[in-house]
Design a protein around this motif. Sequence first.
Motif, PDB file in Angstrom:
ATOM      1  N   VAL A 257       0.860  -1.187   0.000  1.00  0.00           N
ATOM      2  CA  VAL A 257       0.000   0.000   0.000  1.00  0.00           C
ATOM      3  C   VAL A 257       0.892   1.231   0.000  1.00  0.00           C
ATOM      4  N   GLU A 258       0.860   1.979  -1.107  1.00  0.00           N
ATOM      5  CA  GLU A 258       1.676   3.182  -1.246  1.00  0.00           C
ATOM      6  C   GLU A 258       0.959   4.146  -2.190  1.00  0.00           C
ATOM      7  N   GLY A 259       0.213   5.100  -1.614  1.00  0.00           N
ATOM      8  CA  GLY A 259      -0.557   6.012  -2.448  1.00  0.00           C
ATOM      9  C   GLY A 259      -1.585   5.270  -3.273  1.00  0.00           C
ATOM     10  N   LEU A 260      -1.520   5.442  -4.590  1.00  0.00           N
ATOM     11  CA  LEU A 260      -2.438   4.729  -5.475  1.00  0.00           C
ATOM     12  C   LEU A 260      -1.915   3.359  -5.887  1.00  0.00           C
ATOM     13  N   ALA A 261      -0.701   3.042  -5.488  1.00  0.00           N
ATOM     14  CA  ALA A 261      -0.131   1.727  -5.799  1.00  0.00           C
ATOM     15  C   ALA A 261      -0.547   0.739  -4.719  1.00  0.00           C
ATOM     16  N   VAL A 262      -1.706   0.163  -4.879  1.00  0.00           N
ATOM     17  CA  VAL A 262      -2.253  -0.800  -3.920  1.00  0.00           C
ATOM     18  C   VAL A 262      -2.407  -2.123  -4.645  1.00  0.00           C
ATOM     19  N   ARG A 263      -1.626  -3.106  -4.267  1.00  0.00           N
ATOM     20  CA  ARG A 263      -1.614  -4.380  -4.973  1.00  0.00           C
ATOM     21  C   ARG A 263      -1.219  -5.494  -4.014  1.00  0.00           C
TER      22      ARG A 263
END
Length: 319
Positions: A257-263
């Motif tokens: 989870v890092e800003g819009l980088a959610v994977r």
Amino acid sequence: MADQPGESVPPDVPTGAWAGVHRGPLRAGEWVRLTDQKGRRHNFELVPGKRFFSNKGHLEHDELIGREEGFTVTSSAGAEYLVFRPLLSEFVVSMPRGAAVVYPKDAAQIVAMADIFPGADVVEAGVGSGALTCSLLRAVGPHGTLSSYERREEFADVARRNVTQFFGGDHPAWSLTLGDLAEELPASGDRADRVILDMLAPWDCLEAAAGALRPGGIVCAYVATTTQLSRFVESMRVHGGFTEPQAWESLVRDWHVEGLAVRPGHSMIGHTAFLVTARRMAVGQRPPVKKRRPAPGAYGPDYVGPRPPGVPEEEPTPE
């Protein structure tokens, strides 16, 4: 509520709780867990006058002793480390091993789904390196009992050191017997509320477990392969003194989870083992016969394991 700067030091966890944790400043003899900026972890015992060395320089133990956990410290080479006391889930995956450890995700399932409660009388077969033992002891508390059985002396020695290290002494609820549960438990005459089987052939201990369990008690097996799973479940059905076995596994996946980088994370703790639970019937009682028919071929000519009551053997199909 979190402690605020200037507040008085909170009282330590009562010694009689045998929790394996402390509050307040770090003290000599405790273990700490250092985590660097890349997530690499180091666990060691605090000893006055000693140094911790890594490829990022060294730290004086005396710099850590006396401080409240949850701080950052800088090594002689400028590397930063987070300093905390290790959690039980962190301790068991980094402690010395004689045998493979039961992972925290499975230990949590066992404690919850086998309903391990404070004051319970629990029997454990296959102590391994003591990881599950620590979770079981914390669950039963000082007013319960945990009777562990281990056939291999070298595993028992490792487990004893790990459990004693975590709790800071000899836990009053724990006894460790070197020997085969299938022989030792019936001879002891002990009764149990729960029996946990972590071994290669748990079906060999099924009769001993049934004899020790109180009516309504739970047997829980931890097995690694599908063939072990099948044989144990079918052995329980043939025994007839247990409710219908329930089998499952748990899979744990972390997320980035890092800003819009959610994977999903790139790695996960996938299959480690299967868990099976069933409850002990009262003496002389049997569960209702299953009404649902087995799947076609489930007990066909190629099946060589225990056969549940009422399931006839099938003849090979002529070529």
